[in-house]
Structures are given as structure tokens and as C-alpha cells.
Motif scaffolding. Structure first.
Motif, short mmCIF file in Angstrom:
data_model
loop_
_atom_site.label_atom_id
_atom_site.label_comp_id
_atom_site.label_asym_id
_atom_site.label_seq_id
_atom_site.Cartn_x
_atom_site.Cartn_y
_atom_site.Cartn_z
N GLU A 59 24.23 -17.42 -66.30
CA GLU A 59 23.76 -18.41 -66.21
C GLU A 59 21.95 -18.69 -65.88
OE1 GLU A 59 22.69 -23.65 -64.27
OE2 GLU A 59 24.12 -21.27 -63.61
N GLY A 60 22.02 -17.51 -65.17
CA GLY A 60 20.49 -16.67 -65.12
C GLY A 60 20.08 -16.29 -66.46
N GLN A 61 20.70 -15.30 -66.62
CA GLN A 61 20.25 -14.86 -68.17
C GLN A 61 20.10 -15.42 -69.09
OE1 GLN A 61 24.25 -11.67 -67.35
NE2 GLN A 61 22.68 -10.38 -68.76
N ARG A 62 20.86 -16.52 -69.40
CA ARG A 62 20.38 -17.81 -70.40
C ARG A 62 19.40 -18.60 -70.04
NH1 ARG A 62 25.15 -17.05 -73.67
NH2 ARG A 62 27.21 -17.02 -73.06
N ASN A 63 18.87 -18.67 -69.58
CA ASN A 63 17.97 -18.66 -68.47
C ASN A 63 16.53 -18.38 -68.09
OD1 ASN A 63 18.91 -21.94 -69.32
ND2 ASN A 63 20.30 -21.80 -68.01
N SER A 64 16.86 -16.88 -68.31
CA SER A 64 16.04 -15.96 -68.04
C SER A 64 14.36 -16.64 -68.80
CB SER A 64 15.77 -14.70 -68.94
OG SER A 64 16.25 -15.09 -70.09
N LEU A 65 13.53 -16.27 -68.09
CA LEU A 65 11.96 -15.93 -69.07
C LEU A 65 12.73 -15.26 -70.49
CD1 LEU A 65 9.48 -16.70 -69.65
CD2 LEU A 65 8.86 -14.48 -68.39
N GLY A 66 12.82 -13.98 -70.73
CA GLY A 66 13.04 -13.98 -72.36
C GLY A 66 13.94 -14.68 -72.74
N ASN A 67 15.15 -15.30 -72.72
CA ASN A 67 16.03 -15.67 -73.60
C ASN A 67 15.30 -17.03 -73.67
OD1 ASN A 67 17.80 -13.55 -72.32
ND2 ASN A 67 19.50 -14.53 -73.55
N LEU A 68 14.88 -17.74 -72.89
CA LEU A 68 14.30 -19.30 -73.24
C LEU A 68 13.16 -18.91 -74.25
CD1 LEU A 68 14.42 -21.26 -69.80
CD2 LEU A 68 15.72 -21.81 -71.64
N LEU A 69 11.44 -18.02 -73.90
CA LEU A 69 10.75 -18.17 -74.60
C LEU A 69 11.53 -17.30 -76.34
CD1 LEU A 69 8.62 -18.31 -75.33
CD2 LEU A 69 8.01 -15.88 -74.38
N ALA A 70 11.89 -16.77 -76.42
CA ALA A 70 13.05 -16.53 -77.42
C ALA A 70 13.92 -17.37 -78.36
CB ALA A 70 13.94 -15.60 -77.52
N SER A 71 14.29 -18.45 -77.26
CA SER A 71 14.72 -20.06 -78.04
C SER A 71 13.25 -20.78 -78.82
CB SER A 71 16.18 -20.22 -77.50
OG SER A 71 14.40 -21.12 -76.36
N ARG A 72 12.68 -20.26 -77.77
CA ARG A 72 11.59 -21.64 -78.60
C ARG A 72 10.55 -20.61 -80.02
NH1 ARG A 72 12.65 -25.80 -76.94
NH2 ARG A 72 14.62 -24.49 -77.62
N PHE A 81 18.67 -12.83 -80.87
CA PHE A 81 18.11 -12.31 -79.54
C PHE A 81 19.14 -12.72 -78.59
CE2 PHE A 81 15.86 -12.33 -74.93
CZ PHE A 81 15.52 -11.51 -75.50
N ASN A 82 19.69 -11.07 -78.20
CA ASN A 82 20.82 -10.99 -77.63
C ASN A 82 20.49 -9.91 -76.05
OD1 ASN A 82 22.45 -11.62 -79.71
ND2 ASN A 82 22.38 -10.01 -80.73
N ALA A 83 21.34 -11.04 -74.73
CA ALA A 83 21.06 -10.41 -73.75
C ALA A 83 22.30 -9.76 -73.43
CB ALA A 83 20.23 -11.67 -73.27
N PRO A 84 22.33 -8.13 -72.56
CA PRO A 84 23.49 -8.61 -72.26
C PRO A 84 23.88 -9.25 -71.07
CG PRO A 84 22.05 -7.02 -71.01
CD PRO A 84 21.27 -8.01 -72.29
N LEU A 85 25.02 -9.86 -71.38
CA LEU A 85 25.07 -11.15 -70.44
C LEU A 85 26.49 -10.54 -69.05
CD1 LEU A 85 25.59 -14.00 -72.77
CD2 LEU A 85 23.85 -13.54 -71.11
N ILE A 86 26.59 -11.16 -67.99
CA ILE A 86 27.10 -10.78 -67.05
C ILE A 86 28.62 -11.82 -67.40
CG2 ILE A 86 28.05 -11.48 -64.23
CD1 ILE A 86 25.89 -8.25 -65.24
N PRO A 87 30.24 -10.99 -67.28
CA PRO A 87 31.57 -11.68 -67.94
C PRO A 87 31.09 -12.96 -66.59
CG PRO A 87 31.80 -9.93 -67.20
CD PRO A 87 30.67 -9.49 -66.55
N THR A 88 31.74 -13.88 -67.30
CA THR A 88 31.27 -15.54 -66.61
C THR A 88 32.09 -15.69 -65.42
OG1 THR A 88 31.94 -16.40 -69.15
CG2 THR A 88 32.39 -18.26 -67.11
#
Length: 450
Positions: A59-72, A81-88
Motif C-alpha cells: 500500500e505504501g509503495q502504491r501511494n509513494s511520491l514516485g508512483n502517485l506522481l507518475a500516475s498524474r 511505471f512499475n515499482a518492485p512491489l512487496i507481496p500483499t
């Protein structure tokens, strides 16, 4: 603006009997301006990666500065824009007290029992071993192309280190980078390999936080001249093929609750106890003066003789200071002084603030040289220290209740990351003549209370 009107005609003469018009707003025209958001990469440390509540988790990775800005930036274009997500369900944090356990889970609000058996609500985490994080899959290799090359706790030296993925792989930045690294490349090199057209970067913040979070006791203060030279080199490499981007400035350390939540003057004494402590110190001819009411704790300071003294009101204790030892075993009161790694004293703060000022000057100068926008992160944090109301929500630098900071006192909550993202969006729009949309803060959470 378009209008859809219902017209009722009466008879063959077509008499207008009534109209009902409902305005419909045209969707905004979203433009990149002078920027090109076709291939976006992110670089930085914990905040850019989404390290929140003392750990990296999905959840933190999906709502990081990097991910949120890339989504904008992903409007009207098919950018990846992919991030190396930790398993759920898993989380991976480095324990700031490695002598207790090397790793920790994310913190969550829960009931805690202190050394006096008093139950209170506060951040609760689980200590983890290498076996624990291996079993959860938290350090399993992540395949596929990545675009968020921000690494928790990584300094500029770490981001440019081609052997980072194999350097002490079970601890520190290498622990996180080895999950998705090209073994022969630094995070910077891996980002450049993606052929970026736009770069999101918050340089220097992690260098400063790493030093300050250990009271300046474990490493030299970052050198501002070396920082300028290294950032210049990194930006030169990132923009060799014409990329643009955005940099963020570094906030004042006093605007982070990690350094301000535990007051240096929270030693409360009555007159009898103050007199008793003064008498004990007087036996050793030590100039310590306690009084009834609030007092400064006793800290290690090798610049004086004997090498300890009381904290002044403007000095800081870190959030990691052992509170139970202070509460029940007189740490910082008598005999046992608070170790240097838990405090920032006046001389350290003065040197730190001068360095941050010089590093921010370098960020602004180099941004102009490379045609990067500058997000006023330092200004946002200064405003937060005074309190901000945005989207009907009160934000401040208060720990837990301030809505902006997560439970580690350093990184933002998802809602805070949204606010931070909007500062970057404003900078991009102003500098490049773009119309990047902002983040809706009411879609994001702050600290979760039980």
C-alpha cells in the motif's frame, strides 16, 4: 461548455413552451507543455519508494511520491511505471535498533504496555528475523521492467554504486535493491537504461536523514560541495538524451516529528527530587542544575568535561530514544546518560542547517542548468509546522494526529504523500507550462486508528 436542452414544441406552429438546460463541463485539456512524459523514472530514498510506518509494503509503495506522481503524468499516453512491489500482506523494514532484531514489520496503532504496566495507544511493530522476511516472500526477486528506482535509506553514493546489490545484501539499501537489481548496475545506471524522457528525483533528503536519525554519531555530516558535484554528474547522465525532470528541496530537520515528538525538556520533577539530584551531582562537583517542573535530560557530549550535560530547549531527542529506560531506569537522569546517537545538539544542528541550505542552493542551481522544475518541499514542511487545512483536513507535523506523517515520523502517510505529490505537480505545471492534474487527497488515508 456544452448545453443539452430539452425543447417542447406545441402544435405545428412550433411554439416554444419550455426548455430545460443542463450544463455539462468539458473535460480539462491535459497538456505536457515542454515536457515529455513518455518514459518516466523515479530516483531517491525512502520517501520516493513508499517506505512508510517504518517499512516497505504494497500500500505504501502504491501511494509513494514516485508512483502517485507518475500516475498524474500518465494522461493521454500509454506510459508504463512499475515499482518492485512487496507481496500483499508482507512488509520489510530495517530496525533502527539492529541489536534488538535486524528487521521489523510496518508499525500500526495498537495497545502498548510500558515498564510501569501502563497500557496506552501507540505504534506497535513486530521484530523480524531473516527467516521471517524470507518466508513472507518480502525479499523474493521481482521480475520485469521497473521504473521506480528509489531505494529505502539510499544516499546519492548508494544510488551511484554499481555493486550495491551485492554490498551487505541482508541489510540497508542493498537489502531492498537486490530484490529487483541488475547485478551489474547501480540504481542510477538501471534508471538510465530505461531511456527516460522525464525524471522524478528528491536528492539529498536521505543523506541528511540518515545522518540526523543517528544523532550524527555514526557517520560524517554530508559535504555540500561533494553533494553538488555528485548531483551534477547524475543529472548530466540522466539528461544526456534530452530528458527533463523535477527535483525536490530538502526540508528542515525540525519539521520532522522523528526529532521533535520526544521533547528534550520532558523530564518532570518535583522540588524534593530536583534538590536530591542536584545534591548527588554536587558530590562530584558536576555543574548540573535541576528545578521543579520541566527539565532537560542528561546526554552524552564529548565536547565538554566531564562528557555529559543537560539538553537545552532547542536541542532534539530522536523518536528511537529508549523511553522505558528513561521512565523506569533513570536513563538521562542519573548515572546513565543518553547516548549521542539519540540526540542532536546545538552545534550539530547549526552545522546541519548550514549544509542543508547549501545543498538546497545546489538543487536550485543545477535544476536551472538542466531545465528541471523545483518542488518546494522545504516550503511545504515549513507550512506544515504551522498547520495547513487542505481539502477540509487539518495537516501538521504532529506525530500520529497531524495526518501528514506516518508512524515512523519520517515518511508521509498515503494522504501526506498525496499532498507532497501536489507540490511536485505545481512545480511541473509552472516550469513546463503543463496541466498535470493534482491528487485527490480524500481518496487517500492518514494514520489508521483502531
Amino acid at each position: 461548455m456544452k448545453r443539452f436542452c430539452l425543447v417542447i414544441l406545441l402544435g405545428a406552429v412550433g411554439i416554444l413552451a419550455g426548455t430545460g438546460c443542463t450544463p455539462e463541463l468539458d473535460p480539462p485539456v491535459l497538456e505536457p507543455g515542454r515536457a515529455d512524459f513518455t518514459r518516466v523514472v523515479a530516483l531517491g530514498g525512502s520517501v520516493m519508494s513508499g517506505y512508510q510506518d517504518g517499512a516497505l509494503y504494497e500500500e505504501g509503495q502504491r501511494n509513494s511520491l514516485g508512483n502517485l506522481l507518475a500516475s498524474r503524468l500518465n494522461f493521454g499516453q500509454d506510459i508504463a511505471f512499475n515499482a518492485p512491489l512487496i507481496p500483499t500482506g508482507a512488509s520489510l523494514g530495517v530496525n533502527p535498533k539492529p541489536w534488538e532484531s535486524p528487521y521489523q514489520s510496518r508499525s500500526a496503532m495498537g495497545e502498548r504496555v510500558d515498564c510501569e504496566d501502563v497500557v496506552s495507544l501507540g505504534p506497535v511493530k513486530t521484530e523480524l528475523s531473516l527467516n521471517d522476511i524470507t518466508a513472507s516472500g518480502a525479499i523474493a526477486q521481482v521480475s520485469g521492467t521497473q521504473h521506480n528506482f528509489a531505494i529505502p535509506s539510499a544516499t546519492l553514493a548508494d544510488l551511484t554504486n554499481p555493486t550495491l546489490s551485492s554490498a551487505s545484501p541482508n541489510y540497508g539499501p542493498a537489502l531492498f535493491y537486490q530484490r529487483f537489481a541488475d547485478p551489474s548496475s547501480s540504481p542510477l545506471g538501471a534508471a538510465i537504461a530505461q531511456g527516460p524522457t522525464f525524471v522524478i528525483f528528491n536528492p539529498g533528503l536521505q543523506d541528511i536523514v540518515n545522518w540526523a536519525a543517528t544523532g550524527g554519531a555514526l557517520s560524517p555530516l554530508p559535504d555540500a560541495a561533494a553533494f553538488r558535484a555528485q548531483l551534477d554528474s547524475m543529472l548530466g547522465a540522466l539528461t544526456a538524451n534530452g530528458a527533463k525532470g523535477v527535483l525536490g528541496t530538502i526540508p528542515d530537520i525540525g519539521d520532522l516529528p522523528f526529532f521533535t515528538t520526544v521533547s528534550s525538556q520532558s523530564l518532570e520533577l518535583d522540588q524534593v527530587l530536583a534538590d536530591s539530584l542536584n545534591a548527588i551531582y554536587a558530590l562530584g562537583s558536576i555543574d548540573i542544575g535541576f528545578q521543579a517542573g520541566a527539565n532537560g535530560f542528561i546526554i552524552e557530549d564529548n565536547a565538554v568535561s566531564p562528557p555529559f550535560r543537560q539538553l537545552s530547549p532547542d536541542e532534539y531527542l530522536t523518536l528511537t530514544v529508549p523511553l522505558d529506560s528513561m521512565r523506569c531506569f533513570l536513563l538521562g537522569v542519573l548515572i546513565q546518560v543518553i547516548p549521542d546517537r539519540y540526540s542532536l545538539i546545538d552545534s550539530e544542528l547549526a552545522a546541519l542547517r548550514t549544509t542543508v541550505q547549501q545543498m538546497n542552493a545546489a538543487i536550485i542551481d543545477l535544476a536551472a542548468n538542466y531545465d528541471f522544475a523545483v518542488a518546494d518541499v522545504a516550503g511545504l514542511y515549513a507550512d506544515l509546522s504551522q498547520g495547513i487545512v487542505q481539502d477540509g483536513v487539518d495537516f501538521s507535523t504532529e506525530f500520529v494526529s497531524g495526518n501528514y506523517f506516518s508512524l515512523d515520523g519520517l515518511g508521509p502517510t498515503p494522504k501526506g504523500a498525496g499532498m507532497l505529490t501536489n507540490v511536485y505537480v505545481a512545480a511541473i505545471n509552472a516550469h513546463f507550462g503543463a496541466t498535470v492534474p493534482t491528487v485527490r487527497l480524500d481518496d487517500l488515508r492518514a494514520v489508521l486508528l483502531p
